[in-house]
Design a protein around this motif. Sequence first.
Motif, mmCIF file in Angstrom:
data_model
loop_
_atom_site.group_PDB
_atom_site.id
_atom_site.type_symbol
_atom_site.label_atom_id
_atom_site.label_comp_id
_atom_site.label_asym_id
_atom_site.label_seq_id
_atom_site.Cartn_x
_atom_site.Cartn_y
_atom_site.Cartn_z
ATOM 1 N N ALA A 72 54.394 93.983 26.302
ATOM 2 C CA ALA A 72 53.828 92.765 26.878
ATOM 3 C C ALA A 72 54.738 91.569 26.641
ATOM 4 O O ALA A 72 54.913 90.705 27.520
ATOM 5 C CB ALA A 72 52.444 92.513 26.300
ATOM 6 N N TYR A 73 55.339 91.503 25.450
ATOM 7 C CA TYR A 73 56.256 90.402 25.129
ATOM 8 C C TYR A 73 57.478 90.437 26.040
ATOM 9 O O TYR A 73 57.897 89.398 26.584
ATOM 10 C CB TYR A 73 56.673 90.506 23.680
ATOM 11 C CG TYR A 73 57.789 89.590 23.270
ATOM 12 C CD1 TYR A 73 57.567 88.241 23.027
ATOM 13 C CD2 TYR A 73 59.093 90.070 23.132
ATOM 14 C CE1 TYR A 73 58.589 87.398 22.664
ATOM 15 C CE2 TYR A 73 60.121 89.239 22.775
ATOM 16 C CZ TYR A 73 59.870 87.906 22.537
ATOM 17 O OH TYR A 73 60.890 87.075 22.182
ATOM 18 N N MET A 74 58.058 91.621 26.222
ATOM 19 C CA MET A 74 59.226 91.736 27.086
ATOM 20 C C MET A 74 58.882 91.409 28.529
ATOM 21 O O MET A 74 59.655 90.759 29.242
ATOM 22 C CB MET A 74 59.787 93.163 26.982
ATOM 23 C CG MET A 74 60.271 93.561 25.607
ATOM 24 S SD MET A 74 61.742 92.645 25.090
ATOM 25 C CE MET A 74 62.928 93.248 26.252
ATOM 26 N N GLN A 75 57.686 91.820 28.972
ATOM 27 C CA GLN A 75 57.293 91.546 30.349
ATOM 28 C C GLN A 75 57.079 90.053 30.582
ATOM 29 O O GLN A 75 57.466 89.507 31.619
ATOM 30 C CB GLN A 75 56.023 92.324 30.684
ATOM 31 C CG GLN A 75 55.626 92.264 32.140
ATOM 32 C CD GLN A 75 56.678 92.877 33.057
ATOM 33 O OE1 GLN A 75 57.344 93.850 32.669
ATOM 34 N NE2 GLN A 75 56.828 92.327 34.241
ATOM 35 N N SER A 77 58.532 87.628 28.973
ATOM 36 C CA SER A 77 59.846 86.987 28.975
ATOM 37 C C SER A 77 60.555 87.184 30.315
ATOM 38 O O SER A 77 61.146 86.248 30.871
ATOM 39 C CB SER A 77 60.700 87.542 27.833
ATOM 40 O OG SER A 77 61.986 86.964 27.834
ATOM 41 N N LYS A 78 60.463 88.407 30.866
ATOM 42 C CA LYS A 78 61.094 88.661 32.166
ATOM 43 C C LYS A 78 60.418 87.866 33.273
ATOM 44 O O LYS A 78 61.082 87.311 34.153
ATOM 45 C CB LYS A 78 61.040 90.159 32.469
ATOM 46 C CG LYS A 78 61.925 91.009 31.570
ATOM 47 C CD LYS A 78 61.807 92.482 31.930
ATOM 48 C CE LYS A 78 62.686 93.337 30.999
ATOM 49 N NZ LYS A 78 62.555 94.767 31.325
ATOM 50 N N ASP A 79 59.082 87.804 33.232
ATOM 51 C CA ASP A 79 58.362 87.060 34.268
ATOM 52 C C ASP A 79 58.705 85.574 34.226
ATOM 53 O O ASP A 79 58.879 84.935 35.276
ATOM 54 C CB ASP A 79 56.848 87.258 34.094
ATOM 55 C CG ASP A 79 56.426 88.694 34.347
ATOM 56 O OD1 ASP A 79 57.214 89.438 34.963
ATOM 57 O OD2 ASP A 79 55.322 89.075 33.912
ATOM 58 N N TYR A 80 58.797 85.009 33.009
ATOM 59 C CA TYR A 80 59.123 83.582 32.905
ATOM 60 C C TYR A 80 60.542 83.308 33.391
ATOM 61 O O TYR A 80 60.794 82.325 34.098
ATOM 62 C CB TYR A 80 58.958 83.119 31.467
ATOM 63 C CG TYR A 80 59.320 81.664 31.253
ATOM 64 C CD1 TYR A 80 58.447 80.653 31.616
ATOM 65 C CD2 TYR A 80 60.547 81.306 30.687
ATOM 66 C CE1 TYR A 80 58.761 79.331 31.439
ATOM 67 C CE2 TYR A 80 60.878 79.975 30.505
ATOM 68 C CZ TYR A 80 59.981 78.998 30.882
ATOM 69 O OH TYR A 80 60.304 77.679 30.709
#
Length: 406
Positions: A72-75, A77-80
């Motif tokens: 969830a953290y990586m997702q 970061s990618k979305d932002y």
Amino acid sequence: MAVSMVTRFVKVRNVMNINNFSAVGNVAPIIQRLDVISKPYCTKFIDHNNMKSIPLVSQKKTRNKLNKAVAAYMQRSKDYKQFIENQIAEYNIGKRHLANMMGEDPDKFTQADINRSIRYLFPSGLYDKDARPVMLHPDKLYASKKEAEFDETGRPYHYLFYTTKPNFYEILHNIAGSCNYLNELEDKKLESRMLPTPQDKIDFTGLKWISKRALENATLEKLTDADYTYFIKSIDRLRDHPFSCHVASFIMKYASKLVDISSNAKIPEPEYDENKRPFILVDKCMRKSSRGTVKVIGNGSGKITINGQDITYFEDIQCREQIIFPLIFTNMCDKVDVEATVNGGGPTGQAGVIRWGIAMALRSFIDVEMVEKMRLAGLLTYDWRRRERKKWGQEGARRKFTWKKR
């Protein structure tokens, strides 16, 4: 049995001629055992004849399961990151369209041109500025956030990740490295009998260190007062080095220009009366509900006139001290004359009106250094304080009625 094994081992060592440092002297023939399977350290087999790397079939990659929180953290970061890229692309497209509408070059279209175009094309009569149309770069419109600090396997990118403040401690690490570099440079200069000169030290006149909030925005980390104090001490030590000019580019990253308010303020030029005496007239002097006009005349003898009377117009000693304080502070008591006209309010408000008017008029009769001292003393600051109104259900503005249980 044990003695015979030791003797046999010693003979083998003598034949192979192996010393204590594991250096092989006479190479003995070694037979490779086929029943022993060695585990390779690499995942690829190199064919030296064809110079190609062939992946080993027996080696299988084992992929660890990704934690849900990490995923969830990586997702996020990618979305932002993707969101910011899309916003920047839309901003650039909108800027080009806006420049074409105004008939200007899109490549030379600045933010000031954008604001001017917005005001011209989309006029708004809203009183609140935040409610008016605006077009800003996404970096200024959205708050900066940290990118992903570790990969999918949980390995942190930054080598100071476990300090909980990697960007801040990286700055301290760079400061320490710069100090070591300057110390080595100083040693080499002294060995060559070259003493430091004033040009080798950075000139920090008119500059100051960035504030704590600016440092937090640069590091994207929450800092304490102790952290900021330690940073200031460290960067001061680097700045005070005799050869600090050699790392001026690094030091100037954390310095900001000190605004000189006195030099930017417009000081009026004195006018001359029929007697060729210079004077300054300050109107619209206000304090509480009192209003007045103050006239300061140069080449005087220290005469003070208030509504046609002398300073005894005020019966309170404190009000008289308030009036003469600017004259005493600037050593102009016997060099200028003061003529004031006040009305409305009480003695405290009228004395504040005259005090502020005298201070503002004296700027034209003194030098810039004294003006700066007056500003630091608070003589040039307008006093906006007023009497606080009485509240309903209370005895006064803050005072409450006495509470009685019985």
